[in-house]
Scaffold this active site. Sequence first.
Site, mmCIF file in Angstrom:
data_model
loop_
_atom_site.group_PDB
_atom_site.id
_atom_site.type_symbol
_atom_site.label_atom_id
_atom_site.label_comp_id
_atom_site.label_asym_id
_atom_site.label_seq_id
_atom_site.Cartn_x
_atom_site.Cartn_y
_atom_site.Cartn_z
ATOM 1 N N LYS A 1 1.691 6.683 -14.962
ATOM 2 C CA LYS A 1 2.776 5.908 -14.337
ATOM 3 C C LYS A 1 2.834 4.490 -14.893
ATOM 4 O O LYS A 1 3.898 4.016 -15.291
ATOM 5 C CB LYS A 1 2.542 5.853 -12.818
ATOM 6 C CG LYS A 1 3.412 4.846 -12.102
ATOM 7 C CD LYS A 1 3.221 4.876 -10.598
ATOM 8 C CE LYS A 1 2.039 4.106 -10.062
ATOM 9 N NZ LYS A 1 2.223 2.652 -9.967
ATOM 10 N N ASN A 2 1.671 3.819 -14.924
ATOM 11 C CA ASN A 2 1.685 2.399 -15.270
ATOM 12 C C ASN A 2 1.799 2.134 -16.773
ATOM 13 O O ASN A 2 1.859 0.983 -17.199
ATOM 14 C CB ASN A 2 0.463 1.695 -14.673
ATOM 15 C CG ASN A 2 0.587 1.598 -13.155
ATOM 16 O OD1 ASN A 2 1.650 1.857 -12.596
ATOM 17 N ND2 ASN A 2 -0.506 1.247 -12.492
ATOM 18 N N ARG B 1 7.925 -3.215 -7.241
ATOM 19 C CA ARG B 1 7.734 -4.499 -7.913
ATOM 20 C C ARG B 1 7.811 -4.379 -9.431
ATOM 21 O O ARG B 1 8.199 -5.317 -10.115
ATOM 22 C CB ARG B 1 6.359 -5.072 -7.586
ATOM 23 C CG ARG B 1 6.075 -5.341 -6.181
ATOM 24 C CD ARG B 1 4.634 -5.758 -6.067
ATOM 25 N NE ARG B 1 4.235 -6.556 -7.229
ATOM 26 C CZ ARG B 1 4.426 -7.847 -7.352
ATOM 27 N NH1 ARG B 1 4.981 -8.523 -6.386
ATOM 28 N NH2 ARG B 1 4.037 -8.475 -8.449
ATOM 29 N N CYS C 1 3.929 -7.515 -0.541
ATOM 30 C CA CYS C 1 3.919 -6.068 -0.426
ATOM 31 C C CYS C 1 2.681 -5.676 0.350
ATOM 32 O O CYS C 1 1.907 -6.532 0.754
ATOM 33 C CB CYS C 1 3.958 -5.402 -1.796
ATOM 34 S SG CYS C 1 2.441 -5.624 -2.705
ATOM 35 N N ARG D 1 1.171 -11.069 -4.194
ATOM 36 C CA ARG D 1 1.549 -10.687 -5.559
ATOM 37 C C ARG D 1 2.704 -11.498 -6.165
ATOM 38 O O ARG D 1 3.799 -10.979 -6.400
ATOM 39 C CB ARG D 1 1.871 -9.193 -5.610
ATOM 40 C CG ARG D 1 0.673 -8.326 -5.289
ATOM 41 C CD ARG D 1 1.012 -6.866 -5.297
ATOM 42 N NE ARG D 1 1.029 -6.290 -6.622
ATOM 43 C CZ ARG D 1 1.326 -5.025 -6.863
ATOM 44 N NH1 ARG D 1 1.643 -4.230 -5.868
ATOM 45 N NH2 ARG D 1 1.323 -4.556 -8.080
ATOM 46 N N ASP E 1 -7.223 0.282 -8.494
ATOM 47 C CA ASP E 1 -6.428 1.474 -8.160
ATOM 48 C C ASP E 1 -7.296 2.701 -7.851
ATOM 49 O O ASP E 1 -6.771 3.752 -7.495
ATOM 50 C CB ASP E 1 -5.450 1.807 -9.299
ATOM 51 C CG ASP E 1 -4.332 0.789 -9.401
ATOM 52 O OD1 ASP E 1 -4.150 0.012 -8.448
ATOM 53 O OD2 ASP E 1 -3.643 0.758 -10.435
ATOM 54 N N ARG F 1 5.415 8.365 -5.167
ATOM 55 C CA ARG F 1 5.611 7.272 -6.128
ATOM 56 C C ARG F 1 4.678 7.415 -7.325
ATOM 57 O O ARG F 1 5.018 6.992 -8.424
ATOM 58 C CB ARG F 1 5.320 5.919 -5.454
ATOM 59 C CG ARG F 1 6.339 5.544 -4.413
ATOM 60 C CD ARG F 1 6.085 4.156 -3.901
ATOM 61 N NE ARG F 1 6.144 3.182 -5.005
ATOM 62 C CZ ARG F 1 6.015 1.888 -4.853
ATOM 63 N NH1 ARG F 1 5.818 1.377 -3.668
ATOM 64 N NH2 ARG F 1 6.077 1.076 -5.892
#
Length: 416
Positions: free
Chosen positions: A22-23, A91, A115, A120, A303, A395
Amino acid sequence: MDKIVIEGGVALKGEVSVSGAKNAALPILAATLLAPGIHYLSNVPPLADIRTMKKVLELMGVKFQEGEPLVVDTSHLTGWMAPYEVVKTMRAAVLVLGPLVARVHQASVSLPGGCAIGARPIDLHLKGLEAMGVKITLNQGYVEAKVKELRGAEIILDFPTVTGTENLLMAATLAKGTTRIVNAAQEPEVADLARFLTVLGAKIQGIGTDVLTIEGVNALKPAPYQIMPDRIEAGTYLAAAAITRGEVRIVNAPVQHLTAVLEKFHEAGVQFTTKDNLIAVKPGGSLVGVDVKTLPYPGFPTDMQAQFMALMSVAKGASVITETIFEDRFIHVSELRRLGADISVSGNQAVVRGRRYLMGAPVMATDLRASASLVIAGLAARGVTEVHRVYHLDRGYANLTEKLEALGARIKRVPA
Ligand code: EPU
């Protein structure tokens, strides 16, 4: 809104394949804005955050053709605004800022608010862009960025921010002259973005290190690219296998990017072997509490903190978990307690005293990784656990229920 219902106590068994990261996919999708034309991206994971990023890009005139590879047409841009309605849900939409100032010399991006995991801010993104000549103003909650000519600069980041490094890296590829980003984030996803940019024709040195040197070029051209696999998804399945004393082969795992994570699982008594892109988890051995501190890469990732905490809640002895990246990333603690975990928190430290077993209960979380930790705990808990607000999991985890079901978990997704 759906919920996930888990009947715990089944040892997972079988093989699970890790999806695209994802990132890495999020900044790479944003980076397609830099090179007009048709891009072919493979291994883009089917996630809600990816759909949100596509929506943002569509607002700018980008067209998509679904499939493998995903076709992204950035030939004609018609907009440069990322509205509040989107940024407040994700974000990472701020990742369009760097590419837009580089390609169309302006951007209007809603300032993300707080958030679930902390305040952040994006001050470091903005400071870096200002050093490159961008005029930044704040107007009704929007960052308005304008530049005549983007120029290279020496940028020393106060903290190795991941998306901040990515925004500046993307902007620098088309700036005039050389940019040096010092104290850059070294996360593998930043390196994957840098490799993608290189394939497009960018000149970047120091990929994967904390100093990135970018020599601006006049233009970038689309080229096919395959997104790296998701190290956090791999780590999450490792935790799920370990907590159920399962026997699981995690394939397509980026083993080389999981060193700190694998080290901690090993210390905790989890039995596994690795080979190339495979992690083979074996049952046996008893789990013991170990201390963990989250750090920027190559340290233990924030994470993976919540998922590791779920594992520690059934390990023998105590574990001190220190969160140094985000100020408020213990939202899973009170929910894990509902499952019987013994956890106390003081500031950015959690002390977990392992219990022999957890007990199922209805739980919910307000963040992606927190939700993942509740699923992991639920897989081991006696009785039934219901995880509400499944959209958080959507997500960031591709086909989570299906993948766990295929490993033998008694899990289903039902309307709440
Ligand atoms: N920070 C600032 N100013 C800035 C930028 C960051 O003070 O301008 C602070 C943040 O408030 C935070 C710390 O620096 O305390 C680290 O934030 P960073 O900018 O590195 O995080 P991010 O780029 O917003 C990415 C991932 C996160 C991951 C973090 C840390 C993406 C799209 N998101 O966020 O992923 O937790 O890096 O590794 O890459 C997730 O996938 O669940 C997730 C939250």
